[in-house]
Design a protein around this motif. Structure first.
Motif, short mmCIF file in Angstrom:
data_model
loop_
_atom_site.label_atom_id
_atom_site.label_comp_id
_atom_site.label_asym_id
_atom_site.label_seq_id
_atom_site.Cartn_x
_atom_site.Cartn_y
_atom_site.Cartn_z
N ARG A 1 1.01 -1.28 0.09
CA ARG A 1 -0.03 0.07 0.00
C ARG A 1 0.58 1.11 0.13
NH1 ARG A 1 1.82 2.80 4.43
NH2 ARG A 1 1.10 2.11 6.39
N ALA B 1 0.34 5.15 1.63
CA ALA B 1 -0.69 5.89 2.44
C ALA B 1 -0.36 7.32 2.58
CB ALA B 1 -0.96 5.13 3.55
N PRO B 2 -0.54 8.14 1.75
CA PRO B 2 -0.15 9.40 1.72
C PRO B 2 -1.05 10.47 2.51
CG PRO B 2 -0.92 8.93 -0.54
CD PRO B 2 -1.02 7.73 0.23
N SER B 3 -0.50 11.36 3.09
CA SER B 3 -1.30 12.63 3.72
C SER B 3 -1.42 13.48 2.64
CB SER B 3 -0.90 12.98 5.10
OG SER B 3 -0.58 11.69 5.86
N GLU C 1 -4.43 9.22 3.90
CA GLU C 1 -4.41 9.38 5.08
C GLU C 1 -4.83 11.10 5.60
OE1 GLU C 1 -1.30 7.24 7.10
OE2 GLU C 1 -2.40 5.68 6.76
N TYR D 1 -2.50 8.78 14.34
CA TYR D 1 -2.00 8.05 13.36
C TYR D 1 -1.91 6.39 13.76
CZ TYR D 1 1.72 6.18 10.66
OH TYR D 1 2.38 5.45 10.14
N VAL E 1 -3.78 3.61 11.48
CA VAL E 1 -2.85 3.05 10.56
C VAL E 1 -2.95 1.51 10.84
CG1 VAL E 1 -0.81 2.97 11.69
CG2 VAL E 1 -0.73 3.18 9.12
N ARG F 1 7.40 2.39 3.74
CA ARG F 1 7.17 3.78 4.26
C ARG F 1 8.66 4.33 4.40
NH1 ARG F 1 3.49 2.63 9.22
NH2 ARG F 1 4.99 1.54 10.65
N LEU G 1 9.36 7.12 10.00
CA LEU G 1 8.30 6.30 10.64
C LEU G 1 8.97 5.06 11.41
CD1 LEU G 1 5.30 7.24 8.32
CD2 LEU G 1 5.63 7.94 10.56
N1 GLU Z 1 0.41 9.27 6.18
C1 GLU Z 1 1.65 9.10 6.46
C2 GLU Z 1 2.70 10.11 5.59
O1 GLU Z 1 2.07 10.47 4.84
C3 GLU Z 1 2.35 7.72 6.01
C4 GLU Z 1 1.80 6.71 6.88
C5 GLU Z 1 2.32 5.17 6.62
O2 GLU Z 1 2.83 4.94 5.41
O3 GLU Z 1 2.24 4.39 7.50
O4 GLU Z 1 3.70 10.37 5.98
#
Ligand code: GLU
Length: 317
Positions: free
Chosen positions: A7, A9-11, A43, A193, A197, A211, A215
């Motif tokens: 996946r 999962a961008p903000s 996200e 978050y 997540v 990612r 993180l």
């Molecule tokens: N939404 C987060 C971001 O854009 C990434 C979260 C993830 O990949 O777990 O930094």
């Protein structure tokens, strides 16, 4: 199709930049190289910072690069919703479950309390929570509740969480010493978050989380929540961060490395060639398509350390 599911999962808090698409490409390659599905999850938990316009643009930018997805974003799919802003009831149910299995307590600390001079700083620049509100009596908590809306924290035990990262190798963290009790729901009512997540990766059947390395220190918290909720643990890969010549992290404010500027200077294959070169997947930045790279992708060749963005990409002489 294999059981692998990756996946991105961008903000949607700004136009994507080189660092974002570097992660997107690695996540896509890792899933596609294994013949897996790929999900796009938006996200947009923070309504102040996230905008539908950025969510639309990031889909456009991914498509331009040749990165496709089987579910998510505007495309939808069987695991909808794919926008975190629409998942409040799911997070609420998970929070309820966690509070039946661990101590979840109200925290009234202000930002200033949290950043008090003697607060221990953690490797990611945040501070470890002192546990102050965990020691409040029910009466004290009730009195404070009259004056302030609390955040909710989950208490962590003295427990070492270890996992194997596809990019970094063995990683471990002592939750109590290196993280501390952490927030599941903020005082403004928004879900954290860390909780969102975990809920979403599990319900979407995600088996690999790729990612940015920023993180990495969040992952043990997420594994702890997965264990409390009885959810499977995905494989993790934390990609190296792209940094500017001065070592600073790329930010969405850096116009020259934003997708707008990059698309004006490079074709999708030229940009992918550079990203593949930085990711150790080819010996030169020769133009290449994402699809051609998937056939020969390997995590073993991805560097672990931060990568300085070469001048050819920044447009600077
Ligand atoms: N939404 C987060 C971001 O854009 C990434 C979260 C993830 O990949 O777990 O930094």
């Amino acid at each position: 199709m294999s059981a692998v599911c990756g996946r991105f999962a961008p903000s949607p808090s700004g136009r994507m930049h080189l660092g974002n698409i570097f992660c997107a490409l690695l996540a896509w390659l890792s899933a596609r190289a294994a013949g897996g599905r790929f999900v796009l999850r938006i996200e947009d938990l923070d309504p102040q910072r996230c905008k539908p316009e950025y969510a639309r643009l990031l889909e456009e930018d991914l498509s331009w690069l040749g990165l496709d997805w089987d579910e998510g974003g505007q495309r939808g799919g069987i695991h909808a919703p794919y926008y975190q802003s629409a998942c409040g009831a799911l997070y609420e149910a998970a929070l309820q479950k966690i509070s039946e299995r661990a101590r979840v307590y109200p925290c009234f600390c202000s930002r200033a309390d949290l950043h008090a001079a003697n607060a221990p700083h953690l490797s990611d620049g945040t501070v470890r929570y002192s546990g102050r509100c965990a020691r409040l009596s029910p009466g004290e908590a009730e009195a404070l509740r009259q004056t302030r809306r609390p955040a909710l924290r989950v208490a962590v035990p003295q427990l070492e969480i270890a996992f194997h990262d596809l990019c970094r190798g063995a990683v471990k963290q002592d939750l109590a010493a290196e993280c501390g009790d952490f927030i599941l729901r903020r005082s403004d009512g928004g879900f954290a978050y860390q909780l969102a997540v975990v809920v979403d990766d599990a319900r979407m059947g995600v088996t690999q989380v790729v990612r940015g390395g920023d993180l990495l220190s969040s992952t043990p918290r997420q594994i702890y929540l997965q264990r409390l909720l009885g959810l499977p643990e995905p494989h993790y890969a934390h990609a190296p961060l792209l940094v500017a010549q001065n070592g600073a992290r790329l930010s969405k404010r850096e116009q020259s490395l934003g997708m707008d500027a990059l698309r004006a200077c490079f074709s999708p294959e030229e940009l992918t060639g550079w990203l593949a070169f930085l990711a150790g997947q080819q010996a030169s930045p020769a133009p290449v398509s994402a699809g051609a790279l998937a056939a020969r992708f390997s995590w073993a060749r991805v560097p672990r350390a931060d990568i300085v963005v070469p001048q050819e990409l920044t447009g600077q002489p």
